[in-house]
Design a protein around this motif. Structure first.
Motif, short mmCIF file in Angstrom:
data_model
loop_
_atom_site.label_atom_id
_atom_site.label_comp_id
_atom_site.label_asym_id
_atom_site.label_seq_id
_atom_site.Cartn_x
_atom_site.Cartn_y
_atom_site.Cartn_z
N ALA A 164 0.84 -1.19 0.00
CA ALA A 164 0.00 0.00 0.00
C ALA A 164 0.88 1.24 0.00
N PRO A 165 0.48 2.30 -0.70
CA PRO A 165 1.35 3.47 -0.83
C PRO A 165 1.34 4.44 0.33
N SER A 166 0.36 4.31 1.23
CA SER A 166 0.27 5.26 2.35
C SER A 166 -0.37 4.58 3.54
N THR A 167 -0.20 5.20 4.71
CA THR A 167 -0.80 4.66 5.93
C THR A 167 -2.32 4.57 5.83
N PRO A 168 -3.03 5.64 5.40
CA PRO A 168 -4.49 5.52 5.29
C PRO A 168 -4.92 4.42 4.33
N ALA A 169 -4.21 4.25 3.21
CA ALA A 169 -4.57 3.20 2.26
C ALA A 169 -4.38 1.82 2.89
N ALA A 170 -3.29 1.64 3.63
CA ALA A 170 -3.04 0.37 4.30
C ALA A 170 -4.12 0.08 5.33
N GLN A 171 -4.51 1.10 6.08
CA GLN A 171 -5.55 0.91 7.09
C GLN A 171 -6.90 0.58 6.44
N ASP A 172 -7.17 1.20 5.30
CA ASP A 172 -8.41 0.93 4.58
C ASP A 172 -8.46 -0.52 4.10
N LEU A 173 -7.34 -0.99 3.57
CA LEU A 173 -7.26 -2.37 3.10
C LEU A 173 -7.49 -3.36 4.24
N THR A 174 -6.78 -3.18 5.36
CA THR A 174 -6.93 -4.12 6.47
C THR A 174 -8.34 -4.06 7.06
N ALA A 175 -8.94 -2.87 7.06
CA ALA A 175 -10.31 -2.74 7.57
C ALA A 175 -11.30 -3.49 6.70
N HIS A 176 -10.97 -3.67 5.42
CA HIS A 176 -11.85 -4.39 4.51
C HIS A 176 -11.42 -5.85 4.32
N GLY A 177 -10.58 -6.35 5.20
CA GLY A 177 -10.29 -7.77 5.22
C GLY A 177 -9.14 -8.22 4.34
N VAL A 178 -8.30 -7.30 3.88
CA VAL A 178 -7.14 -7.69 3.08
C VAL A 178 -5.97 -7.99 4.02
N PRO A 179 -5.39 -9.19 3.95
CA PRO A 179 -4.28 -9.55 4.85
C PRO A 179 -2.92 -9.21 4.26
N ARG A 180 -1.90 -9.32 5.09
CA ARG A 180 -0.49 -9.22 4.66
C ARG A 180 -0.20 -7.92 3.92
N VAL A 181 -0.62 -6.81 4.53
CA VAL A 181 -0.43 -5.50 3.93
C VAL A 181 0.85 -4.86 4.48
N ARG A 182 1.67 -4.34 3.60
CA ARG A 182 2.88 -3.61 3.98
C ARG A 182 2.88 -2.25 3.29
N LEU A 183 3.66 -1.34 3.80
CA LEU A 183 3.78 -0.01 3.20
C LEU A 183 4.89 0.02 2.15
N TRP A 184 4.58 0.62 1.02
CA TRP A 184 5.59 0.90 -0.01
C TRP A 184 5.17 2.18 -0.71
N PRO A 185 5.81 3.31 -0.36
CA PRO A 185 5.41 4.61 -0.93
C PRO A 185 5.94 4.80 -2.33
N ARG A 186 5.82 6.01 -2.86
CA ARG A 186 6.27 6.31 -4.21
C ARG A 186 7.44 7.29 -4.14
N GLY A 187 8.30 7.22 -5.15
CA GLY A 187 9.43 8.13 -5.21
C GLY A 187 9.08 9.40 -5.97
N VAL A 188 10.02 10.33 -5.97
CA VAL A 188 9.86 11.56 -6.74
C VAL A 188 11.22 11.95 -7.30
N ASP A 189 11.22 12.47 -8.49
CA ASP A 189 12.45 12.93 -9.15
C ASP A 189 12.69 14.38 -8.74
N SER A 190 13.47 14.57 -7.68
CA SER A 190 13.68 15.92 -7.14
C SER A 190 14.69 16.72 -7.93
N ALA A 191 15.29 16.11 -8.97
CA ALA A 191 16.13 16.89 -9.90
C ALA A 191 15.25 17.47 -11.01
N ARG A 192 14.34 16.66 -11.52
CA ARG A 192 13.41 17.17 -12.54
C ARG A 192 12.48 18.20 -11.94
#
Length: 411
Positions: A164-192
């Motif tokens: 899941a990309p964020s804490t609220p998304a992960a919490q939403d998934l687990t609240a709806h019965g999705v197991p084995r949820v981990r956090l993995w956010p997104r990167g950003v190109d801070s040079a561009r």
């Protein structure tokens, strides 16, 4: 490592799923792995240039298999893959160690079945609040939302890990019965995306009266609620600029006659537009992450966002920007008015936002994904799970209840 990435969207489409899949595949190639992408074919005549990473003799081309598709009724920019034997043949032919499902729903569900037939572990990446979209489009007056969650649950329960990309998304998934949820956010190109790309000539062209330039970047669709900018666009001394395209464009132009609509922008032109804004506003209440907020922060621009979903992890209220109640156009206008009246505050928020995101490179995020892969493969093979590297440098700013990156959230 051989990886098949089954994604519901990929360039030339322009959206968060397509972009993150491209950056993920790029990272895999650069780390010496062998990804293959399976995606719905774009509309007939769309330009699909090859994706080549690296330079010189070490360059590598990313193989992409495009499955025949049809446009989503009412939203032709979204393509839905048709049933095809080519998917199973492609997955089996690549001999993957692992299948990566990006925002799985239609093609991703078939990708999950293909992985199961081969006995290959599948990692599902949750990226789109499809249940929320069903509600936004009033599909069956709530029935569509329930059906969407039923399908999401079915797909993700079959995955060995859901990212899941964020804490609220992960919490939403687990609240709806999705197991084995981990956090993995997104990167950003801070040079561009960088404050140095600010273009004062462009600012004068867009705001010839010296107005404060307030911008939105993203799809123009009902779920994005860009209509909430109408009150802000009527503020004196404010000029709203909208960057993007979609089915709501005509209605938005009619409701905000004083706003500037630039259409879709990409690459260096998009980076220049971001950096030239004085305030960035995102109005969508259904964001599981919200990449454009990160891009605005990297550009040194203060942010106004809804206090819901992914923006809760990204925007530090009264430090990098302002969070407002979702679906509240008056609150958006008040936040814009306050920032428009205080250039020093805008500059402080912009500096703080830039400092917040510069460590969230796509390289760091890609390495965190490879750690997830290594753990999944070790578990699948019955081996000791490798010790995770310190991934705190890519974790988003999160509420106090957030779990650290890589820590499983309780069901």
């Amino acid at each position: 490592m051989r990886v098949v990435i089954v994604t519901e969207s990929f360039p030339p489409e322009v959206n968060g799923v397509a972009h993150s899949v491209l950056r993920t595949a790029e990272h895999l190639v650069r780390r010496g792995h062998q990804p293959l992408v399976v995606t719905p074919a774009p509309a007939r005549g769309a330009d699909c240039p090859p994706h080549t990473f690296g330079a010189g003799p070490s360059s590598a081309e990313l193989p992409v298999v495009r499955i025949p598709s049809v446009p989503l009724p009412g939203y032709p920019q979204v393509r839905i893959a048709l049933p095809s034997r080519r998917l199973n043949a492609t997955v089996a032919g690549h001999r993957p160690d692992l299948v990566h499902l990006a925002s799985p729903f239609v093609l991703g569900a078939r990708g999950m079945q293909a992985a199961a037939r081969l006995g290959v572990p599948a990692v599902a990446v949750y990226q789109t609040d499809l249940a929320g979209y069903a509600h936004a489009y009033r599909a069956g007056r709530g029935i569509g939302e329930a059906a969407a969650w039923h399908r999401i649950r079915g797909i993700h329960r079959a995955a060995v890990r859901t990212l899941a990309p964020s804490t609220p998304a992960a919490q939403d998934l687990t609240a709806h019965g999705v197991p084995r949820v981990r956090l993995w956010p997104r990167g950003v190109d801070s040079a561009r995306f960088h404050p140095r790309h600010r273009d004062e000539a462009l600012h004068r062209a867009l705001a010839p009266g010296g107005e404060v330039l307030v911008g939105y970047v993203g799809r123009l669709a009902p779920e994005k609620r860009v209509d909430l900018l109408a009150a802000a666009s009527a503020l004196p001394g404010v000029r709203v600029v909208v960057i993007g395209d979609g089915p709501s464009a005509a209605g938005l132009k009619a409701s905000m006659p004083g706003a500037v609509f630039l259409g879709r922008r990409t690459g260096e032109e998009l980076a220049r537009c971001f950096a030239t804004l004085d305030v960035f506003v995102h109005t969508g209440p259904l964001e599981t992450f919200c990449q454009t907020i990160q891009e605005a922060m990297a550009s040194g621009v203060p942010v106004v966002g809804p206090a819901a979903g992914g923006p809760l992890d990204l925007v530090a209220h009264h430090r990098t920007g302002l969070l407002v109640p979702p679906r509240d156009g008056a609150a958006v206008a008040r936040a814009v008015r306050d920032l428009a009246a205080d250039p020093a505050l805008r500059a402080a928020y912009g500096r703080a936002g830039r400092a917040e995101v510069t460590g969230r490179s796509w390289e760091a995020v890609g390495d965190a994904l490879l750690q997830h892969y290594a753990e999944v493969l070790a578990e699948h093979r019955g081996l000791a799970v490798p010790v995770a590297a310190d991934a705190s440098r890519v974790a988003p700013a999160a509420p106090a209840a957030a779990a650290p990156l890589g820590e499983e959230l309780p069901a």
